[in-house]
Design a protein around this motif. Structure first.
Motif, PDB file in Angstrom:
ATOM      1  N   ASN A 125      84.308 -13.790  -7.846  1.00 11.65           N
ATOM      2  CA  ASN A 125      85.479 -12.756  -8.104  1.00 11.65           C
ATOM      3  C   ASN A 125      85.229 -11.819  -9.417  1.00 11.65           C
ATOM      4  O   ASN A 125      86.068 -11.660 -10.126  1.00 11.65           O
ATOM      5  CB  ASN A 125      86.518 -13.587  -8.111  1.00 11.65           C
ATOM      6  CG  ASN A 125      86.428 -14.663  -9.170  1.00 11.65           C
ATOM      7  OD1 ASN A 125      85.668 -14.956  -9.918  1.00 11.65           O
ATOM      8  ND2 ASN A 125      87.727 -15.526  -9.228  1.00 11.65           N
ATOM      9  N   VAL A 126      83.903 -11.868  -9.728  1.00  8.76           N
ATOM     10  CA  VAL A 126      83.886 -11.113 -11.122  1.00  8.76           C
ATOM     11  C   VAL A 126      84.153  -9.515 -10.882  1.00  8.76           C
ATOM     12  O   VAL A 126      83.650  -9.070  -9.627  1.00  8.76           O
ATOM     13  CB  VAL A 126      82.367 -11.069 -11.331  1.00  8.76           C
ATOM     14  CG1 VAL A 126      81.667 -10.405 -12.522  1.00  8.76           C
ATOM     15  CG2 VAL A 126      81.921 -12.345 -11.835  1.00  8.76           C
TER      16      VAL A 126
ATOM     17  N   THR B 204      75.784  -8.675  -9.924  1.00 11.98           N
ATOM     18  CA  THR B 204      75.494  -7.390 -10.581  1.00 11.98           C
ATOM     19  C   THR B 204      76.360  -6.390  -9.901  1.00 11.98           C
ATOM     20  O   THR B 204      77.311  -6.564  -8.823  1.00 11.98           O
ATOM     21  CB  THR B 204      74.019  -6.912  -9.616  1.00 11.98           C
ATOM     22  OG1 THR B 204      74.147  -6.823  -8.414  1.00 11.98           O
ATOM     23  CG2 THR B 204      72.897  -8.090 -10.346  1.00 11.98           C
ATOM     24  N   LEU B 205      76.281  -4.967 -10.248  1.00 11.69           N
ATOM     25  CA  LEU B 205      77.160  -4.025  -9.796  1.00 11.69           C
ATOM     26  C   LEU B 205      76.942  -3.877  -8.307  1.00 11.69           C
ATOM     27  O   LEU B 205      78.033  -3.400  -7.730  1.00 11.69           O
ATOM     28  CB  LEU B 205      77.122  -2.726 -10.545  1.00 11.69           C
ATOM     29  CG  LEU B 205      78.108  -1.838 -10.386  1.00 11.69           C
ATOM     30  CD1 LEU B 205      79.342  -2.261 -10.657  1.00 11.69           C
ATOM     31  CD2 LEU B 205      77.880  -0.639 -11.342  1.00 11.69           C
ATOM     32  N   VAL B 206      75.796  -3.956  -7.742  1.00 13.40           N
ATOM     33  CA  VAL B 206      75.625  -3.780  -6.289  1.00 13.40           C
ATOM     34  C   VAL B 206      76.246  -4.832  -5.657  1.00 13.40           C
ATOM     35  O   VAL B 206      77.104  -4.667  -4.893  1.00 13.40           O
ATOM     36  CB  VAL B 206      74.235  -4.112  -6.140  1.00 13.40           C
ATOM     37  CG1 VAL B 206      73.742  -4.174  -4.517  1.00 13.40           C
ATOM     38  CG2 VAL B 206      73.288  -2.990  -6.871  1.00 13.40           C
ATOM     39  N   ALA B 207      76.309  -6.187  -6.373  1.00 13.79           N
ATOM     40  CA  ALA B 207      77.020  -7.419  -5.382  1.00 13.79           C
ATOM     41  C   ALA B 207      78.456  -7.098  -5.371  1.00 13.79           C
ATOM     42  O   ALA B 207      79.210  -7.446  -4.455  1.00 13.79           O
ATOM     43  CB  ALA B 207      76.628  -8.586  -6.089  1.00 13.79           C
TER      44      ALA B 207
ATOM     45  N   ALA C 296      79.499  -3.917  -3.275  1.00 10.98           N
ATOM     46  CA  ALA C 296      79.355  -4.447  -1.851  1.00 10.98           C
ATOM     47  C   ALA C 296      80.755  -5.422  -1.527  1.00 10.98           C
ATOM     48  O   ALA C 296      81.102  -5.439  -0.486  1.00 10.98           O
ATOM     49  CB  ALA C 296      78.025  -5.458  -1.636  1.00 10.98           C
ATOM     50  N   ARG C 297      81.172  -6.355  -2.423  1.00 12.50           N
ATOM     51  CA  ARG C 297      81.944  -7.318  -2.033  1.00 12.50           C
ATOM     52  C   ARG C 297      83.413  -6.324  -1.630  1.00 12.50           C
ATOM     53  O   ARG C 297      83.993  -6.859  -0.824  1.00 12.50           O
ATOM     54  CB  ARG C 297      82.139  -8.593  -3.121  1.00 12.50           C
ATOM     55  CG  ARG C 297      83.113  -9.601  -2.658  1.00 12.50           C
ATOM     56  CD  ARG C 297      83.188 -10.613  -3.533  1.00 12.50           C
ATOM     57  NE  ARG C 297      83.409 -10.062  -5.050  1.00 12.50           N
ATOM     58  CZ  ARG C 297      82.610 -10.408  -5.921  1.00 12.50           C
ATOM     59  NH1 ARG C 297      81.398 -10.760  -5.722  1.00 12.50           N
ATOM     60  NH2 ARG C 297      82.915  -9.808  -7.139  1.00 12.50           N
ATOM     61  N   GLU C 298      83.610  -5.449  -2.633  1.00 17.30           N
ATOM     62  CA  GLU C 298      84.683  -4.654  -2.484  1.00 17.30           C
ATOM     63  C   GLU C 298      84.635  -3.990  -1.048  1.00 17.30           C
ATOM     64  O   GLU C 298      85.971  -3.641  -0.638  1.00 17.30           O
ATOM     65  CB  GLU C 298      84.934  -3.725  -3.419  1.00 17.30           C
ATOM     66  CG  GLU C 298      85.311  -4.379  -5.014  1.00 17.30           C
ATOM     67  CD  GLU C 298      85.303  -3.220  -6.103  1.00 17.30           C
ATOM     68  OE1 GLU C 298      84.989  -1.890  -5.749  1.00 17.30           O
ATOM     69  OE2 GLU C 298      85.544  -3.827  -7.060  1.00 17.30           O
TER      70      GLU C 298
ATOM     71  N   VAL D 176      77.049   1.794  -0.905  1.00 20.22           N
ATOM     72  CA  VAL D 176      77.016   1.019  -2.095  1.00 20.22           C
ATOM     73  C   VAL D 176      76.118   1.299  -2.987  1.00 20.22           C
ATOM     74  O   VAL D 176      76.313   1.645  -4.105  1.00 20.22           O
ATOM     75  CB  VAL D 176      76.845  -0.590  -1.759  1.00 20.22           C
ATOM     76  CG1 VAL D 176      76.621  -1.550  -3.289  1.00 20.22           C
ATOM     77  CG2 VAL D 176      78.066  -1.190  -1.024  1.00 20.22           C
ATOM     78  N   ILE D 177      74.911   1.494  -2.355  1.00 17.42           N
ATOM     79  CA  ILE D 177      73.622   2.088  -3.463  1.00 17.42           C
ATOM     80  C   ILE D 177      74.112   3.689  -4.288  1.00 17.42           C
ATOM     81  O   ILE D 177      73.909   3.412  -5.212  1.00 17.42           O
ATOM     82  CB  ILE D 177      72.448   2.239  -2.659  1.00 17.42           C
ATOM     83  CG1 ILE D 177      71.855   0.896  -2.222  1.00 17.42           C
ATOM     84  CG2 ILE D 177      71.164   2.669  -3.469  1.00 17.42           C
ATOM     85  CD1 ILE D 177      71.657  -0.145  -2.958  1.00 17.42           C
ATOM     86  N   ALA D 178      74.559   4.235  -3.296  1.00 17.63           N
ATOM     87  CA  ALA D 178      74.911   5.663  -3.903  1.00 17.63           C
ATOM     88  C   ALA D 178      75.816   5.666  -4.997  1.00 17.63           C
ATOM     89  O   ALA D 178      76.001   6.354  -5.835  1.00 17.63           O
ATOM     90  CB  ALA D 178      75.442   6.397  -2.738  1.00 17.63           C
ATOM     91  N   ASP D 179      77.039   4.469  -4.716  1.00 16.24           N
ATOM     92  CA  ASP D 179      78.122   4.353  -5.690  1.00 16.24           C
ATOM     93  C   ASP D 179      77.587   3.766  -6.733  1.00 16.24           C
ATOM     94  O   ASP D 179      78.018   4.165  -8.092  1.00 16.24           O
ATOM     95  CB  ASP D 179      79.290   3.439  -5.005  1.00 16.24           C
ATOM     96  CG  ASP D 179      80.005   4.091  -3.820  1.00 16.24           C
ATOM     97  OD1 ASP D 179      79.813   5.317  -3.842  1.00 16.24           O
ATOM     98  OD2 ASP D 179      80.788   3.626  -3.186  1.00 16.24           O
TER      99      ASP D 179
END
Lengths: 321, 321
Positions: free
Chosen positions: B160-161, B240-243, B246-248, B278-281
């Protein structure tokens, strides 16, 4: 004793400021950093910083108070890291940082304190030149402290450590931080280079004497007095001045190198070391460093601060714990 | 590319000075301290210190060279300690310090480097006020670095980070040391408070972008290019920001959280993350920080240094390793 009362009062004053500075910081890492600082201590290093400042220029100790705290914070950072290396679980009556939290937190808590120490030097009210010099003195002391600790660990059970090697090790491990305390106090109060050097030498010799006495306390004092395991150095075969001088006299202490010793065995070892004159020789060497420390203060006119610094050097080798 | 050539040339110059400073120190602990410094590296932080100094006052970078080294030494101290915490066995193609020696030696080697960093700031040719300010900036950065590393470790697999927590963590873990590098260069060259603040912001935003790109490289680059295990963050479930993004979007990456992943599985995950945007974001957010970094330099007149600092910010998110 008058000195006891003085040191207690001064420590209480420092406790108040440390509590204000570290008592209510937010976050886990800050709490882990503050843990050992708030657990008490004799606060000898900040007291020395303040005495040295007032010795040079009466009344400056209050303006340079943050720098006094810096020396306690530096001392605490080394304790936090040393406790990890030595695997110690308790200190000052509380669990060590890596025991209460975890090892990564303890490494980082020490590193945070390290940073605070330098921030505190910069926060002193003093000339910029004096602050730059103080930062250099503190950084030099830290590098030496690390080398002293490294040597201490790696002496291990090496049975050929010389007296010279031992003195170098304790100079670095204990001497240089007292030396830096006195020199930084003197520097921030705008002492001359010669005055600062003398204060440095006072601290170096006092610190060496302090550490020799620490080794004697480990051997001689009972646990109730010292708060430590009795004769742990003897059991571990540590290369203290006692062990080195005993070896030079052909006394074999290796038979005491075992996990547990009875009180009778410890008493036997002490008797042996006293009979052969080893204890007396060790005390004599500690006293020689105290005398050297006192002599370095000859150049200063008489003052209350000078008198207390002289008494502190004597106290370092007369204390029982 | 012109920037590549510039960075390579500048790194070579810094290597020469680092080698002179750390290449032949006596003793085990000094050798352990010098080990990672002498193993190479891009030397980006000292290059930034020098560029910032020359941006303010052309020609000052040579006089403040020791302070530039201080930032590389600080970076290395954090690597030595982080490697212990993370249990990493190799870095820059050599064994880590705690692997080559032992853990106590690595803790102390990091602590020695820490001391040297502050000594090096004091050795710069600059005004005493500028040096005191630089010591404060560096000490503040170190405290933040520790907090960033502590957060990074303790995020663990916590699912939940938030993006905000992530940005705070990378600001501290990576941003503040680039910020301090630029601010210290500017301070020692006698920049105004406003100029120093802008340089700090340039470094902070560039550093955040750098770390976001690092996470992308971990995911996207093959091992031969990055020199690291492919997709280790994915396997470890790192926040990471990717994770987080992605979760969002409701993408479940937990099925990739296992000790070993086939190339096909990694490709599948990348495909999923690309398809969903996600990658683009993540790239967009990195680029936003680069734009913020560049904007902070608007106030400075055009110069070669300004141009290179702008290019460095772009390079941080275009580099493949």
């Amino acid at each position: 004793m008058e000195l006891d009362a003085y040191l207690e009062g001064a420590a209480e004053q420092i406790d108040i400021v440390l509590d204000r500075e570290f008592g209510s910081l937010p976050g886990v890492l800050n709490k882990a950093s503050a843990h050992l600082i708030l657990a008490g201590g004799k606060r000898l290093r900040p007291i020395v910083v303040m005495l040295a400042a007032d010795l040079i220029q009466k009344g400056t100790s209050q303006s340079i108070l943050p720098a006094a705290l810096a020396l306690e914070v530096t001392h605490t950072f080394t304790l936090v890291h040393d406790d990890i290396m030595d695997g110690d679980v308790a200190r000052r009556g509380v669990p060590t940082v890596h025991t209460k939290w975890d090892e990564p937190t303890a490494i980082l808590a020490g590193d945070v304190l390290y940073a605070h120490a330098f921030e505190l030097i910069c926060a002193a009210m003093a000339s910029d030149l004096a602050k730059v010099r103080s930062v250099s003195i503190l950084a030099g002391a830290c590098a030496n402290l690390c080398d002293g600790q490294h040597k201490d660990i790696h002496f291990g059970n090496r049975d050929n450590v010389t007296e010279e090697e031992y003195i170098e090790m304790v100079s670095k491990k204990t001497g240089v931080l007292y030396a830096a305390s006195a020199a930084i106090g003197g520097t921030l109060a705008e002492g001359t280079a010669q005055q600062v050097n003398s204060l440095y030498e006072w601290g170096l010799n006092s610190g060496i004497a302090f550490q020799i006495q620490d080794d004697l306390i480990d051997l001689m004092a009972d646990s109730a007095t010292s708060g430590k395991d009795r004769a742990s150095d003897l059991r571990e075969g540590k290369q203290t001045l006692v062990a080195i001088l005993a070896r030079e006299k052909g006394i074999d202490l290796t038979k005491y190198r075992k996990p547990a010793l009875t009180d009778a065995e410890i008493d036997e070892a002490i008797h042996l070391l006293e009979e052969s004159g080893v204890i007396a020789d060790v005390r004599k060497k500690a006293l020689e460093h105290v005398e050297q420390a006192k002599t370095t203060l000859d150049q200063f006119p008489d003052s209350q601060e000078k008198e207390i610094l002289i008494q502190i050097a004597s106290y370092f080798v007369s204390r029982g714990y």
